[in-house]
Enzyme design. Structure first.
Site, PDB file in Angstrom:
ATOM      1  N   LYS A  13      13.097 -48.636  -9.802  1.00  0.00           N
ATOM      2  CA  LYS A  13      14.125 -47.790 -10.576  1.00  0.00           C
ATOM      3  C   LYS A  13      15.150 -47.245  -9.543  1.00  0.00           C
ATOM      4  CE  LYS A  13      11.070 -44.693 -11.685  1.00  0.00           C
ATOM      5  NZ  LYS A  13      11.274 -43.604 -11.377  1.00  0.00           N
ATOM      6  N   ARG A  88       9.612 -37.564 -18.320  1.00  0.00           N
ATOM      7  CA  ARG A  88       8.550 -38.254 -17.825  1.00  0.00           C
ATOM      8  C   ARG A  88       7.129 -37.890 -18.783  1.00  0.00           C
ATOM      9  NH1 ARG A  88       9.719 -39.278 -11.923  1.00  0.00           N
ATOM     10  NH2 ARG A  88       8.214 -40.626 -11.145  1.00  0.00           N
ATOM     11  N   ARG A 125       6.856 -50.015   1.034  1.00  0.00           N
ATOM     12  CA  ARG A 125       7.769 -48.899   1.009  1.00  0.00           C
ATOM     13  C   ARG A 125       7.322 -47.698   2.062  1.00  0.00           C
ATOM     14  NH1 ARG A 125      10.420 -46.148  -4.204  1.00  0.00           N
ATOM     15  NH2 ARG A 125       8.374 -44.894  -4.278  1.00  0.00           N
ATOM     16  N   ARG A 131       6.987 -42.400   3.003  1.00  0.00           N
ATOM     17  CA  ARG A 131       6.849 -41.247   2.154  1.00  0.00           C
ATOM     18  C   ARG A 131       5.532 -40.684   2.008  1.00  0.00           C
ATOM     19  NH1 ARG A 131      10.114 -42.235  -3.452  1.00  0.00           N
ATOM     20  NH2 ARG A 131       8.207 -41.413  -4.385  1.00  0.00           N
ATOM     21  N   ARG A 142      -0.701 -42.447  -9.040  1.00  0.00           N
ATOM     22  CA  ARG A 142       0.732 -42.366  -9.758  1.00  0.00           C
ATOM     23  C   ARG A 142       0.908 -43.280 -11.015  1.00  0.00           C
ATOM     24  NH1 ARG A 142       4.632 -43.232  -4.872  1.00  0.00           N
ATOM     25  NH2 ARG A 142       6.264 -42.755  -6.416  1.00  0.00           N
TER      26      ARG A 142
END
Ligand code: AMP
Length: 185
Positions: A13, A88, A125, A131, A142
């Site tokens: 995204k 969301r 990632r 992160r 998530r």
């Protein structure tokens, strides 16, 4: 052009949103980026948001809605924007509808990707970007939260006749081309 991009965490995204916003010359409004920017500045909003982000949960609406409402008043959003990561939840859709009034969303773009693929992308990632919400447990949480709270928005926007779906698997350029094709430009 007023757009929303949605899809499970790890569907690509953010990358595609940056490209679309550049290509169309519209503001890219990412709630995740806004939270992370607040966090790196050490604002109270950032500190509050981090508690939820690190657990893979959604930041409460009381914080999130006001942040978006304020962002939409900035000059760069007057002629169009791409919302990335907001709304969301069904409650956030109601809130956004009220913020936009007659300036409704033109299209809602859903990027699809299968679960195994997105988990491995996110873990990859995590190693590269460090992160703190990309550990395996948090990644799985998530995805669950996305299924429970965000996936229902697909039917909701579909019933409004503005939903377009794009396969998120492939190279960045391949996916970008598919997006341009469905946006008819
Ligand atoms: P993202 O970068 O879009 O994956 O967002 C990272 C995290 O920020 C999410 O896992 C949530 O904790 C939080 N977040 C982003 N957008 C929202 C939203 N619209 N509502 C609640 N929490 C959000």
């Amino acid at each position: 052009m007023r757009l929303l991009i949605m899809g499970p965490p790890g569907a690509g995204k953010g990358t595609q949103a940056t490209k679309i916003a550049e290509d169309f010359g519209i503001a890219h409004i990412s709630t995740g980026d806004l939270f992370r920017a607040n966090l790196s500045l050490g604002t109270p909003l950032g500190v509050e948001a981090k508690k939820y982000m690190d657990a893979g949960e959604y930041v409460p609406d009381s914080v999130t809605n006001d942040m978006v409402r304020d962002r939409l008043t900035h000059d760069d959003a007057t002629d169009g924007f791409l919302l990335d990561g907001y709304p969301r939840t069904v409650a956030q859709v109601t809130e956004l509808d009220e913020m936009l009034g007659s300036h409704k969303l033109d299209k809602v773009l859903v990027l699809t990707a299968d679960t195994d693929e997105v988990v491995s992308r996110l873990l990859n990632r995590a190693q590269k970007q460090g992160r703190s919400d990309d550990t395996e447990d948090v990644v799985r949480r998530r995805l669950e939260v996305y299924q429970e709270q965000t996936a229902p928005l697909i039917d909701l926007y579909s019933s409004r006749g503005i939903l377009v779906t794009v396969d998120g698997l492939g190279s960045i350029d391949e996916v970008a081309q598919r997006i341009h094709a469905v946006l008819n430009v």
